[in-house]
Scaffold this motif. Structure first.
Motif, PDB file in Angstrom:
ATOM      1  N   LEU A  71       0.671  -1.220  -0.129  1.00 48.41           N
ATOM      2  CA  LEU A  71       0.047   0.163   0.399  1.00 48.41           C
ATOM      3  C   LEU A  71       0.918   1.229  -0.028  1.00 48.41           C
ATOM      4  O   LEU A  71       2.472   1.729   0.357  1.00 48.41           O
ATOM      5  N   PRO A  72       0.423   2.240  -0.552  1.00 46.50           N
ATOM      6  CA  PRO A  72      -0.924   2.611  -1.224  1.00 46.50           C
ATOM      7  C   PRO A  72      -1.529   1.893  -2.408  1.00 46.50           C
ATOM      8  O   PRO A  72      -0.315   1.614  -3.074  1.00 46.50           O
ATOM      9  N   GLU A  73      -2.600   1.487  -2.737  1.00 51.15           N
ATOM     10  CA  GLU A  73      -2.452   0.989  -4.074  1.00 51.15           C
ATOM     11  C   GLU A  73      -3.741   1.454  -4.674  1.00 51.15           C
ATOM     12  O   GLU A  73      -4.887   2.147  -4.239  1.00 51.15           O
ATOM     13  N   VAL A  74      -2.838   2.064  -6.146  1.00 51.11           N
ATOM     14  CA  VAL A  74      -4.643   2.910  -6.509  1.00 51.11           C
ATOM     15  C   VAL A  74      -5.687   2.220  -7.386  1.00 51.11           C
ATOM     16  O   VAL A  74      -4.989   1.784  -8.241  1.00 51.11           O
ATOM     17  N   LEU A  75      -6.807   2.677  -7.121  1.00 47.32           N
ATOM     18  CA  LEU A  75      -7.790   1.649  -8.143  1.00 47.32           C
ATOM     19  C   LEU A  75      -8.143   2.720  -9.088  1.00 47.32           C
ATOM     20  O   LEU A  75      -8.848   3.565  -8.748  1.00 47.32           O
ATOM     21  N   THR A  76      -8.776   2.345 -10.528  1.00 45.57           N
ATOM     22  CA  THR A  76      -9.364   3.208 -10.943  1.00 45.57           C
ATOM     23  C   THR A  76     -10.840   1.824 -11.496  1.00 45.57           C
ATOM     24  O   THR A  76     -11.013   1.260 -11.915  1.00 45.57           O
TER      25      THR A  76
END
Length: 126
Positions: free
Chosen positions: A47-52
């Motif tokens: 983390l952090p993780e970006v989700l689109t």
């Protein structure tokens, strides 16, 4: 006569290591796409993780928190619903929602959103 180093020599280095929980599972994630997909586990160290979340790509994400997390809407608008919570949440850019260990939720782009999943103690945006 007392020794110069009362603690074992390795003691200072033990303090520098991250706690074991830091690398443990953070959450289980399933992304809704046109192609069947298995749920995958993410670790706190990742983390952090970006989700689109966008129509025609990854439309929704099902998330089961295995640790305390923070969900931040970075761009667009996201709809969040939490299992057992009668309220739904609409997150605009900059809005955050805390997720506690054991929470199960669904995130959906309205019509699209970029969300950041981070540990609950993290304050930084990418």
């Amino acid at each position: 006569m007392t020794p110069l180093l009362p603690a074992p020599l390795t003691a200072p280095f033990a303090l520098l290591r991250a706690p074991a929980a830091r690398h443990g599972p953070a959450y289980r994630l399933h992304l809704e796409t046109g192609v069947p997909q298995r749920a995958s586990r993410r670790r706190l160290a990742e983390l952090p993780e970006v989700l689109t979340l966008a129509r025609g790509d990854v439309r929704a994400a099902s998330l089961h928190a295995l640790a305390d997390l923070r969900i931040t809407c970075v761009d667009g608008t996201a709809w969040l619903t939490r299992e057992g919570d009668p309220r739904d949440y609409v997150l605009a850019a900059g809005d955050q929602q805390m997720v506690r260990r054991g929470d199960a939720l669904v995130l959906l782009g309205m019509p699209s959103a970029t969300v950041l999943v981070s540990s609950s103690s993290s304050q930084e945006l990418p």
